[in-house]
Scaffold this motif. Structure first.
Motif, PDB file in Angstrom:
ATOM      1  N   LEU A   1       1.027  -1.077   0.146  1.00  0.00           N
ATOM      2  CA  LEU A   1      -0.039   0.000   0.038  1.00  0.00           C
ATOM      3  C   LEU A   1       0.831   1.078  -0.008  1.00  0.00           C
ATOM      4  CD1 LEU A   1      -2.778   1.448   0.612  1.00  0.00           C
ATOM      5  CD2 LEU A   1      -2.440   1.277   2.784  1.00  0.00           C
ATOM      6  N   GLN A   2       0.738   2.061  -1.058  1.00  0.00           N
ATOM      7  CA  GLN A   2       1.588   3.270  -1.269  1.00  0.00           C
ATOM      8  C   GLN A   2       0.883   4.504  -1.500  1.00  0.00           C
ATOM      9  OE1 GLN A   2       4.529   1.948  -3.945  1.00  0.00           O
ATOM     10  NE2 GLN A   2       3.151   3.076  -5.714  1.00  0.00           N
ATOM     11  N   ALA A  42      -2.645   6.856  -4.754  1.00  0.00           N
ATOM     12  CA  ALA A  42      -2.622   5.529  -4.084  1.00  0.00           C
ATOM     13  C   ALA A  42      -2.651   4.322  -4.935  1.00  0.00           C
ATOM     14  CB  ALA A  42      -3.767   5.626  -2.924  1.00  0.00           C
ATOM     15  N   SER A  43      -1.920   3.566  -4.574  1.00  0.00           N
ATOM     16  CA  SER A  43      -2.032   2.038  -5.097  1.00  0.00           C
ATOM     17  C   SER A  43      -2.020   0.749  -4.118  1.00  0.00           C
ATOM     18  CB  SER A  43      -1.176   1.881  -6.222  1.00  0.00           C
ATOM     19  OG  SER A  43       0.126   1.757  -5.682  1.00  0.00           O
ATOM     20  N   VAL A  44      -2.802   0.018  -4.207  1.00  0.00           N
ATOM     21  CA  VAL A  44      -2.746  -0.982  -3.185  1.00  0.00           C
ATOM     22  C   VAL A  44      -2.696  -2.410  -3.984  1.00  0.00           C
ATOM     23  CG1 VAL A  44      -5.129  -1.118  -2.898  1.00  0.00           C
ATOM     24  CG2 VAL A  44      -3.875  -2.340  -1.264  1.00  0.00           C
ATOM     25  N   GLY A  98       2.961  -8.091 -10.284  1.00  0.00           N
ATOM     26  CA  GLY A  98       1.728  -8.964  -9.982  1.00  0.00           C
ATOM     27  C   GLY A  98       0.604  -8.025  -9.205  1.00  0.00           C
ATOM     28  N   ARG A  99       0.624  -6.652  -9.346  1.00  0.00           N
ATOM     29  CA  ARG A  99      -0.496  -5.992  -8.690  1.00  0.00           C
ATOM     30  C   ARG A  99      -1.813  -6.275  -9.205  1.00  0.00           C
ATOM     31  NH1 ARG A  99       2.233  -1.243  -7.159  1.00  0.00           N
ATOM     32  NH2 ARG A  99       3.589  -1.862  -5.372  1.00  0.00           N
ATOM     33  N   TRP A 140      -4.415  -0.705  -9.199  1.00  0.00           N
ATOM     34  CA  TRP A 140      -3.345   0.465  -9.423  1.00  0.00           C
ATOM     35  C   TRP A 140      -3.825   1.870  -9.055  1.00  0.00           C
ATOM     36  CZ3 TRP A 140       1.221   0.058 -10.047  1.00  0.00           C
ATOM     37  CH2 TRP A 140       1.889  -1.144 -10.608  1.00  0.00           C
ATOM     38  N   ASP A 141      -3.531   2.613  -9.695  1.00  0.00           N
ATOM     39  CA  ASP A 141      -3.503   4.073  -9.170  1.00  0.00           C
ATOM     40  C   ASP A 141      -4.837   4.680  -8.975  1.00  0.00           C
ATOM     41  OD1 ASP A 141      -0.593   4.187  -8.877  1.00  0.00           O
ATOM     42  OD2 ASP A 141      -0.160   5.290 -10.614  1.00  0.00           O
ATOM     43  N   VAL A 142      -5.054   5.372  -7.943  1.00  0.00           N
ATOM     44  CA  VAL A 142      -6.353   6.083  -7.804  1.00  0.00           C
ATOM     45  C   VAL A 142      -5.840   7.478  -6.933  1.00  0.00           C
ATOM     46  CG1 VAL A 142      -8.528   6.169  -6.749  1.00  0.00           C
ATOM     47  CG2 VAL A 142      -7.895   3.819  -7.732  1.00  0.00           C
ATOM     48  N   ALA A 143      -6.301   8.232  -7.288  1.00  0.00           N
ATOM     49  CA  ALA A 143      -6.228   9.712  -6.724  1.00  0.00           C
ATOM     50  C   ALA A 143      -6.474   9.622  -5.511  1.00  0.00           C
ATOM     51  CB  ALA A 143      -6.980  10.834  -7.279  1.00  0.00           C
TER      52      ALA A 143
END
Length: 492
Positions: A54-55, A65-67, A79-80, A83-86
């Motif tokens: 989680l970053q 943010a991505s998790v 393997g995520r 992906w990115d979300v504001a």
């Protein structure tokens, strides 16, 4: 990281300052951005234990943010699943996570999430076009990993192949390496960040089971195994270079032995030039680590037994002091070997050559494996017949034969599932362990002669040779036990 399309290399700040002047970059204009990433976890590191990252990353003026779950738990992007979300740091909105179970699990931890560590670096990116049709993005990252007041330097380059072949990527690296000291880096910012967070000591890395299967070609299996051996080796580089614990040198040597065994097993399918070039180089490197390993074993295992057998001996202090000096000298030599430009080039050249191996033989692995195993088992049986009445050299040849058989069993293990292979392998390991003890005793005799030449070490050498004679019946029992086990590959 897929080494066919992407490579990461570490470099010193001094080398990094010269990178932009390299002819390969001279016609390219870099773009620059500041990248700040904060990684979150619970106080008991639940996310890391479940291989979840989680970053919150800031590039330009916005935070994202991505998790996601990762393939190995230690890579920034492998393997995520999400992906990115504001989103601003600390705003734990997981509504975008499609996997309901995963989303509920994350939401249940929201109250416990806190910053774990932050990476902050400047990224300079060049677009390289060394020839028509080839495009490579080169990114230089310079900055820091910060965790609870502790800082680690980030100074690395990433090369990503946008168009062209893997050979083009390695050619670009080779061109850079001709003028700059670059080293393939197996660690990631996530690994280093968690190590700094928990103030973990380095841990030795052991080999993992081979990811081979019956349907793959023999050549594809060799690539898989060779690259896994390199990962095993590089996993122990930091420990060899930064620690005096003997397990790091041991595991680095195991990785090289496994790699050399793989080359020998696949020799008939590999280009002669490949074998003739790389096998001697790996053999030379193994030799540089071998002296360090011999003195480590003598100091940590053999010397205490000698001291217990001769508690009043005046020679113990001389032997101990000499062994400590030799350990220090050989550990420095091992560190130098893994910090050399020659070693860095060997890693890159070998990786490139492995990926470029031609698929001229489409033989399936399940057709290739039984012949290889039978050959090694037959050689081990022949060595066994020579060993008991033989000398230390004969016992050493037997140990090598069983070690090669054992590695072959491990490479081909997925082809022979079931208890038969497990028992056969365990018996081979038990025999090899006892043969290893014999080899350690033979080496100890030689090292004692070096430390205490002539009559001064005669009593100790005689005791070591007596330990060898007492161990021989155990070797005979282990040989008999092993030879009674059904051979798993003949049952298929």
């Amino acid at each position: 990281m897929n080494v066919e399309t992407e490579l990461k290399l570490s470099l010193t700040p001094g080398v990094a300052s010269r990178l932009a002047k390299h002819p390969l970059l001279s016609d390219a204009v870099p773009s620059r951005e500041r990248v700040i990433t904060t990684y979150y976890d619970t106080p008991d590191l639940r996310l890391q234990s479940e291989q979840v990252v989680l970053q919150y990353r800031k590039t330009g003026s916005g935070w994202f943010a991505s998790v996601g779950k990762t393939a190995s738990g230690d890579r920034e992007d492998a393997g995520r699943t999400e992906w990115d979300v504001a989103g601003e740091p600390g705003e734990f909105d997981f509504s975008h996570v499609a996997d309901r179970g995963f989303r509920l699990w994350l939401e249940s931890l929201s109250q416990d999430l806190q910053p774990a560590f932050t990476t902050s670096f400047t990224r300079s990116t060049w677009l390289l076009e060394p020839r028509t049709g080839v495009r490579i993005a080169l990114a230089l990252d310079r900055g820091w990993i910060v965790s609870e007041g502790r800082r680690q330097v980030i100074c690395e380059i990433d090369l990503e192949l946008l168009s062209g072949s893997a050979g083009d990527l390695f050619s670009a690296v080779s061109a850079l390496q001709s003028d700059l000291s670059l080293h393939p880096d197996a660690s990631t910012n996530i690994q280093r960040g968690y190590r700094a967070l928990a103030d973990w000591s380095l841990r030795a890395v052991k080999a993992v089971p081979a990811r081979t299967h019956a349907g793959m070609t023999a050549n594809a299996a060799f690539r898989t195994i060779a690259l896994a051996c390199l990962k095993h080796l590089q996993g122990n580089e930091p420990g060899v270079c930064e620690s005096s614990h003997p397990e790091f040198v041991h595991q680095a040597r195991v990785a090289i032995r496994r790699l050399r065994s793989a080359i020998r097993i696949w020799r008939s399918l590999l280009p002669e030039a490949f074998v003739n070039s790389f096998y001697p180089q790996w053999q030379t490197l193994a030799g540089k680590l071998g002296e360090a390993r011999n003195w480590d074993v003598f100091l940590t295992e053999t010397l205490p037994a000698i001291a217990a057998a001769f508690p009043e001996s005046a020679e113990n202090a001389r032997l101990s002091n000499y062994a400590e000096q030799r350990c220090a000298i050989n550990r420095d030599a091992a560190r130098s070997a893994l910090q050399s430009d020659d070693y860095s080039r060997l890693l890159l050249d070998f990786t490139a050559a492995v990926l470029a191996l031609p698929d001229r033989d489409a033989r399936r692995l399940d057709a290739f494996a039984p012949t290889c195993l039978e050959k090694r088992a037959k050689r081990a049986r022949r060595r066994a017949a020579e060993t008991l009445p033989g000398d230390a050299a004969a016992r050493h040849r037997l140990r090598v034969a069983y070690k090669r058989l054992r590695y072959a069993l491990e490479f081909f293990a997925p082809l022979f599932p079931g208890e038969m292979l497990r028992h056969y392998h365990l018996s081979a390991c038990a025999l090899q362990d006892r043969l290893g003890r014999l080899n350690d005793l033979a080496t100890a005799v030689s090292l004692t002669e070096e430390a205490l030449p002539g009559e001064s070490g005669e009593t100790i050498r005689g005791w070591l040779e007596g330990q060898t004679r007492r161990l021989l019946p155990e070797i005979r029992d282990s040989l008999n036990d092993f030879q009674q086990h059904p051979v798993p590959w003949r049952d298929q």
